[in-house]
Enzyme design. Structure first.
Site, mmCIF file in Angstrom:
data_model
loop_
_atom_site.group_PDB
_atom_site.id
_atom_site.type_symbol
_atom_site.label_atom_id
_atom_site.label_comp_id
_atom_site.label_asym_id
_atom_site.label_seq_id
_atom_site.Cartn_x
_atom_site.Cartn_y
_atom_site.Cartn_z
ATOM 1 N N LYS A 134 -0.047 -0.780 8.032
ATOM 2 C CA LYS A 134 0.742 0.411 8.368
ATOM 3 C C LYS A 134 1.173 0.353 9.841
ATOM 4 O O LYS A 134 2.300 0.732 10.181
ATOM 5 C CB LYS A 134 -0.069 1.693 8.118
ATOM 6 C CG LYS A 134 -0.355 2.005 6.665
ATOM 7 C CD LYS A 134 0.879 2.362 5.855
ATOM 8 C CE LYS A 134 1.496 3.678 6.245
ATOM 9 N NZ LYS A 134 2.647 4.011 5.336
ATOM 10 N N TYR A 181 -5.497 -2.154 5.519
ATOM 11 C CA TYR A 181 -4.533 -1.078 5.224
ATOM 12 C C TYR A 181 -3.903 -0.547 6.504
ATOM 13 O O TYR A 181 -2.668 -0.530 6.651
ATOM 14 C CB TYR A 181 -5.233 0.070 4.467
ATOM 15 C CG TYR A 181 -4.465 1.385 4.512
ATOM 16 C CD1 TYR A 181 -3.237 1.512 3.874
ATOM 17 C CD2 TYR A 181 -4.967 2.490 5.213
ATOM 18 C CE1 TYR A 181 -2.523 2.722 3.931
ATOM 19 C CE2 TYR A 181 -4.273 3.688 5.270
ATOM 20 C CZ TYR A 181 -3.047 3.796 4.631
ATOM 21 O OH TYR A 181 -2.343 4.974 4.686
ATOM 22 N N THR A 190 0.239 6.924 9.189
ATOM 23 C CA THR A 190 -1.106 7.506 9.061
ATOM 24 C C THR A 190 -1.831 7.527 10.402
ATOM 25 O O THR A 190 -1.573 6.671 11.268
ATOM 26 C CB THR A 190 -1.922 6.664 8.052
ATOM 27 O OG1 THR A 190 -3.305 6.971 8.177
ATOM 28 C CG2 THR A 190 -1.762 5.166 8.280
ATOM 29 N N ASP A 191 -2.757 8.468 10.548
ATOM 30 C CA ASP A 191 -3.586 8.507 11.772
ATOM 31 C C ASP A 191 -4.484 7.276 11.872
ATOM 32 O O ASP A 191 -5.008 6.969 12.950
ATOM 33 C CB ASP A 191 -4.428 9.791 11.819
ATOM 34 C CG ASP A 191 -5.416 9.943 10.668
ATOM 35 O OD1 ASP A 191 -5.362 9.149 9.697
ATOM 36 O OD2 ASP A 191 -6.254 10.873 10.730
ATOM 37 N N GLU A 192 -4.662 6.563 10.760
ATOM 38 C CA GLU A 192 -5.590 5.419 10.774
ATOM 39 C C GLU A 192 -5.089 4.279 11.662
ATOM 40 O O GLU A 192 -5.861 3.395 12.030
ATOM 41 C CB GLU A 192 -5.859 4.936 9.348
ATOM 42 C CG GLU A 192 -6.470 6.034 8.491
ATOM 43 C CD GLU A 192 -7.046 5.556 7.173
ATOM 44 O OE1 GLU A 192 -7.450 4.391 7.078
ATOM 45 O OE2 GLU A 192 -7.072 6.371 6.232
HETATM 46 P P1 NAD Z 1 0.031 6.734 -3.253
HETATM 47 O O1 NAD Z 1 -0.751 5.484 -3.341
HETATM 48 O O2 NAD Z 1 -0.395 7.914 -4.073
HETATM 49 O O3 NAD Z 1 1.550 6.464 -3.611
HETATM 50 C C1 NAD Z 1 2.243 5.315 -3.170
HETATM 51 C C2 NAD Z 1 3.505 5.207 -3.996
HETATM 52 O O4 NAD Z 1 4.229 4.059 -3.528
HETATM 53 C C3 NAD Z 1 3.251 4.998 -5.504
HETATM 54 O O5 NAD Z 1 4.107 5.826 -6.247
HETATM 55 C C4 NAD Z 1 3.581 3.522 -5.718
HETATM 56 O O6 NAD Z 1 4.049 3.257 -7.026
HETATM 57 C C5 NAD Z 1 4.664 3.310 -4.670
HETATM 58 N N1 NAD Z 1 4.782 1.902 -4.262
HETATM 59 C C6 NAD Z 1 3.783 1.053 -3.903
HETATM 60 N N2 NAD Z 1 4.279 -0.153 -3.606
HETATM 61 C C7 NAD Z 1 5.637 -0.072 -3.768
HETATM 62 C C8 NAD Z 1 6.693 -0.986 -3.590
HETATM 63 N N3 NAD Z 1 6.478 -2.258 -3.198
HETATM 64 N N4 NAD Z 1 7.966 -0.562 -3.833
HETATM 65 C C9 NAD Z 1 8.205 0.720 -4.245
HETATM 66 N N5 NAD Z 1 7.220 1.626 -4.434
HETATM 67 C C10 NAD Z 1 5.951 1.233 -4.192
HETATM 68 O O7 NAD Z 1 0.050 7.098 -1.705
HETATM 69 P P2 NAD Z 1 0.079 8.519 -0.985
HETATM 70 O O8 NAD Z 1 -1.298 8.982 -0.765
HETATM 71 O O9 NAD Z 1 1.067 9.389 -1.653
HETATM 72 O O10 NAD Z 1 0.648 8.090 0.461
HETATM 73 C C11 NAD Z 1 2.046 8.086 0.720
HETATM 74 C C12 NAD Z 1 2.261 7.634 2.151
HETATM 75 O O11 NAD Z 1 1.588 8.515 3.045
HETATM 76 C C13 NAD Z 1 1.707 6.237 2.419
HETATM 77 O O12 NAD Z 1 2.630 5.533 3.204
HETATM 78 C C14 NAD Z 1 0.423 6.488 3.184
HETATM 79 O O13 NAD Z 1 0.163 5.436 4.090
HETATM 80 C C15 NAD Z 1 0.753 7.773 3.915
HETATM 81 N N6 NAD Z 1 -0.410 8.641 4.219
HETATM 82 C C16 NAD Z 1 -1.277 9.008 3.242
HETATM 83 C C17 NAD Z 1 -2.335 9.850 3.547
HETATM 84 C C18 NAD Z 1 -3.312 10.315 2.490
HETATM 85 O O14 NAD Z 1 -4.316 10.960 2.825
HETATM 86 N N7 NAD Z 1 -3.075 10.062 1.210
HETATM 87 C C19 NAD Z 1 -2.511 10.301 4.856
HETATM 88 C C20 NAD Z 1 -1.592 9.908 5.827
HETATM 89 C C21 NAD Z 1 -0.547 9.076 5.501
#
Ligand code: NAD
Length: 321
Positions: A155, A151, A127-129
């Site tokens: 990451k 968080y 993430t950009d964060e």
């Molecule tokens: P989300 O919270 O919707 O989904 C996370 C998924 O991971 C869920 O299905 C959860 O069940 C699974 N999970 C959690 N802990 C687990 C574990 N210990 N073992 C197996 N599965 C597990 O998140 P998202 O928004 O889809 O984000 C996905 C990735 O993208 C993350 O790594 C996040 O840091 C990154 N990201 C998200 C955004 C955003 O805006 N949502 C932006 C940049 C990066």
């Protein structure tokens, strides 16, 4: 090609899996996909409903910190894409422990399993964060990491382990750092679906602080295409920022959503700011653009689609709120 998608039942991971299995990524039309997901509160099989019976899809319920399980599941895969994480900043402030366990320890366990099983390429979805707040300009990939929330710190820890597995063991690890995503199937605790579902129900939307925090927005479909591009054209050991280029204050985002509902400022409730709230994120996406990335989804169209999707899929989100 066999691809293991960790966290593939969440918002972004499931979008990637649905896109991959519907043949939208040239060269990957015959990919076999294993989704490994713990199904926390954030993940649900409903997100994989459209591909549930797809012949090239296998679902495994499991935890990325479970080393024994990983030894069984990872073997035979060519690629791992790790979307699995605890992702909600407010939850990380209330209780950081789970974030360190899944985001740091879980990523290390997955990297080790990839190394042991001779996985060809590992993509870490970050993430950009991790860069922290930037007052002016945009972060490039070489900026130091200065995460400010539990968080983003967890990451960042995972990103550094990815670097270490590349430098120390020669594992082909590639890290993506994307800006804020929006799109269908996003858990209603996150700002866009929270505001949309509140407005569908005629409730006010809670805006943090003065609403002047700035975020860069990208549609989830563009993010997933960028991840696929990094798999196809990226290089081992490299980090790729992924940004949409559209910066909005949270107040501007709120105004655009209110306009889609024909509502005004009376629907906004200002609430105390989040602890340690980063003022602005902005990434320089020149590196991924140089290998061919261009966002496709215009923000206003994408946002209107999201509003329609939440109106049409109330069964999906009502059981989560
Ligand atoms: P989300 O919270 O919707 O989904 C996370 C998924 O991971 C869920 O299905 C959860 O069940 C699974 N999970 C959690 N802990 C687990 C574990 N210990 N073992 C197996 N599965 C597990 O998140 P998202 O928004 O889809 O984000 C996905 C990735 O993208 C993350 O790594 C996040 O840091 C990154 N990201 C998200 C955004 C955003 O805006 N949502 C932006 C940049 C990066």
């Amino acid at each position: 090609m066999r691809i293991l998608v960790a966290g593939g039942a969440g918002f972004i991971g499931s979008h990637y899996v649905r896109s991959l299995l519907s043949g939208r990524y040239p060269g990957a039309e015959d990919a076999q996909v294993t989704v490994l997901d713990k199904l926390t509160y954030a993940g649900t099989l409903a997100n994989l409903g459209p591909v549930e019976d797809h012949p090239r899809h296998t679902f495994v319920r499991g935890d990325i910190t479970d080393v024994r399980l990983l030894n069984d599941v990872v073997a035979g895969h060519d690629v791992i894409i790790n979307f699995a994480a605890e992702t909600h900043v407010d939850r990380s402030i209330a209780g950081p422990g789970d974030f360190v366990v899944t985001n740091v320890h879980g990523t290390q366990a997955l990297l080790q399993a990839a190394l042991d099983a001779n996985v060809r390429t590992f993509i870490q979805v970050s993430t950009d964060e991790v860069y922290g707040s930037v007052a002016v300009g945009s972060w490039t990939e070489s900026e130091p990491l200065q995460p400010n929330s539990p968080y983003s710190a967890a990451k960042a820890g995972a990103d550094l382990l990815c670097r270490a597995y590349h430098q120390t063991y020669g594992l082909d690890v590639r890290v993506t750092r994307c800006s804020n995503n929006y799109g269908p199937y996003q858990h209603p605790e996150k700002v866009v679906p929270l505001f949309v579902t509140n407005l569908i129900d005629g409730r006010r939307v809670p805006l943090y602080g003065d609403g002047r925090h700035v975020r860069e927005w990208l549609h989830v479909d563009d993010h997933c295409r960028a991840v696929q591009l990094v798999l196809d054209k990226g290089s081992a050991g490299e980090v790729y920022n992924i940004g949409g280029g559209l910066e909005l204050t949270n107040r501007e985002l709120t105004e655009r959503l209110l306009a889609l509902f024909g509502r005004g400022a009376e629907m906004v409730e200002y609430v105390p700011d989040r602890l340690g709230h980063d003022q602005r994120y902005s990434v320089d996406s020149g590196k991924i653009r140089a290998i061919g990335f261009h966002p496709h989804v215009p923000f206003d169209e994408g946002l209107a689609d999201v509003v329609r999707w939440y109106r049409d899929h109330q069964n999906w989100w009502r059981r989560l709120t």
